[in-house]
Scaffold this active site. Sequence first.
Site, mmCIF file in Angstrom:
data_model
loop_
_atom_site.group_PDB
_atom_site.id
_atom_site.type_symbol
_atom_site.label_atom_id
_atom_site.label_comp_id
_atom_site.label_asym_id
_atom_site.label_seq_id
_atom_site.Cartn_x
_atom_site.Cartn_y
_atom_site.Cartn_z
ATOM 1 C CG ASP A 53 -2.218 -0.798 0.949
ATOM 2 O OD1 ASP A 53 -2.275 -1.512 -0.082
ATOM 3 O OD2 ASP A 53 -3.152 -0.721 1.775
ATOM 4 C CG ASN A 107 -7.776 -3.858 -2.974
ATOM 5 O OD1 ASN A 107 -8.603 -2.943 -3.080
ATOM 6 N ND2 ASN A 107 -8.060 -4.999 -2.376
ATOM 7 C CD GLU A 357 -8.171 -4.658 2.408
ATOM 8 O OE1 GLU A 357 -9.329 -4.419 2.824
ATOM 9 O OE2 GLU A 357 -7.177 -4.022 2.808
ATOM 10 N NE ARG A 406 -6.620 -4.639 8.303
ATOM 11 C CZ ARG A 406 -5.411 -4.170 8.640
ATOM 12 N NH1 ARG A 406 -4.635 -4.869 9.438
ATOM 13 N NH2 ARG A 406 -4.974 -3.005 8.185
#
Length: 447
Positions: A53, A107, A357, A406
Site C-alpha cells: 500500500d 487495492n 479487501e 487481515r
Amino acid sequence: MTSTTNKLTLAYRPQVRGAVHVPGSKSIANRALLLAALASGTTQLDNMLVSDDTARMREALTALGVVITSTPNLDENAAQADAGPLHVTGLGGLPNSTSALSLFLGNAGTVMRPLAAILSASVGEFELTGEPRMYERPIGPLVDALRSIGADIEYQQSTGYPPLLIRGRKLPGGSLAIDGSMSSQYVSALLMLLPLLEGDTHLTLTGTIVSKPYIELTIAMMTSFGARVEQLNEREFLIQGKQQYRSPGVYWIEGDASSASYFLAAGAIGKGPITVHGVGSDSLQGDKAFAEVLQAMGAEVTWAPRSITVQSGNEGLRGGMFDLNHIPDAAMTIATAALFAEGSTEIRNVANWRLKETDRLHAMATELKKCGADVEEGDDWIRITPPVGGAAALQHADIATYDDHRMAMCFALLRFAPCGVTILDPECCRKTYPDFFSDFSAIVYSN
Ligand SMILES: O=C(O)C1=C[C@@H](OP(=O)(O)O)[C@@H](O)[C@H](O)C1
Ligand SMILES: C=C(OP(=O)(O)O)C(=O)O
C-alpha cells in the site's frame, strides 16, 4: 513454520512472550507521504512502512513529480530492516502535470480515495486504475461530492467505482456534503484537499458516519502539517481555502495499531506477557482501542505512552457483545480471538466489512466454520461460538485468505490451538505487513 509456495502451516505453539516492534502504520504512512508531498519544504519520515500500500502511494507521488529519497536504516530496533528514513521534497501545493498520467493504485483505499480528491483539483489528466477488487469497492459518494463543486471525473467502467478518469481543474470551494456511511476514507480524502482550494468550504457529513477515529486521525495529521480545520460540531467543518501545508521537519510514523492487534491477542490467549512497541496511550490511531476490547474479554492490559503489554487473565477470555464500528480492521482479530473465549462473541455494526479487501463478513464466517466454530452472519454482524470443548476441539483447516492480508494474519492465532492451522497464500500480508509471519513465529513457544 513450514512453507510451500502458496501455503504456510503453523504448528501448535501454546505460549507467547517477548516484545515486538510493529512496522509503521499504513494509515499514517500514506497520509504522511501525501501531506509531505503537498507541503512546502522537505519532510523526513521516520519508521516508514515498506509494504504494497505504501509502495503504491510512493510510486504515484513520484510519477506526479515528487522527489522521495530513502536513507539506510541505522536503527537496530527498527521494525523493518529495509525501512530507513525517507525524505520527501514537497511540491508546495497541488500537483501540476503537463502529460496525461495513468496511475496504478493496487487495492489501496488510502491511495485511491485521497488521490481522487487531490487530483481532481490539480492540473493534468489522470487515470486512476487498480487491482480487480478495487473496481468493486465504491467511490461514488466521494465522486458525487467532488462533482458538486465542479470536478470533472468520469467512471471508466461501472458507475460508482474505479477506474476513474480525472481531468483536473481549479476548484472553488463552497458548500459541500459528503455521505460518510460507507467509508470514512471519503471524508478524510476531502478534508485533506479542502485547505488547498481557491475558496473557503463548509463541509457537512451526512449519513451515519463509520470508522470515525480515522477522521480524527486525518485532522490531527493535517494540523501537524500546518493546516487549520475548524470543526463546528460532529458533522460540520469550516475550512479556509488558499492554505498551504508546511513540513513539520521530522515526522515519526507510529507503529501500526491494526498490525499490533495480532500480537496483543496472542498475549491474551497464550499466557504472555507480550509487549508491542510503537503503539500506546499516546497513539493517534483509533485501533489502539482494540486493547480495551481484550481487557473487557478478560485480558490484563498495561499501557505506556508508546507501548502496550498484554497477558492472559486468570480466568482466560470470555465472549461478549461488542460494537466495533470504530475499529473495523482490528475487529477482525476479535473474530479469531473469539475461538479461544468462553461463550459466544458478537461483533456488531461492521456492515462495511463487506466493502474492503473482500467481503469480510462472509469470508470470516466461512473460514471460522471450517475450524469447527458455530457462526451466524447478519447484514452487519457476526456471532462466533467455539465448539464444545473449546480450543482443544478446534479443527485444523486450510484457511482461504481471499487476497485479504487481515484474513491471513488474524487466522495465525489458530496456532494457539492443538490443531494448528494452514494459511493459503500467506504472502497477501504484504499489503500492510510483509514480515508478519516471521515476526509472529519469533514470539511463540512450545512451553
Ligand atoms: O482512513 C484510513 O486510513 C482507513 C480507514 C478505514 O476504512 P473505512 O473508513 O472504509 O472503514 C480502515 O478500514 C482502513 O484500513 C484505513
Ligand atoms: C480496509 C483496509 O484497507 P484499505 O486502506 O485498502 O481500505 C485494511 O487495511 O484493512
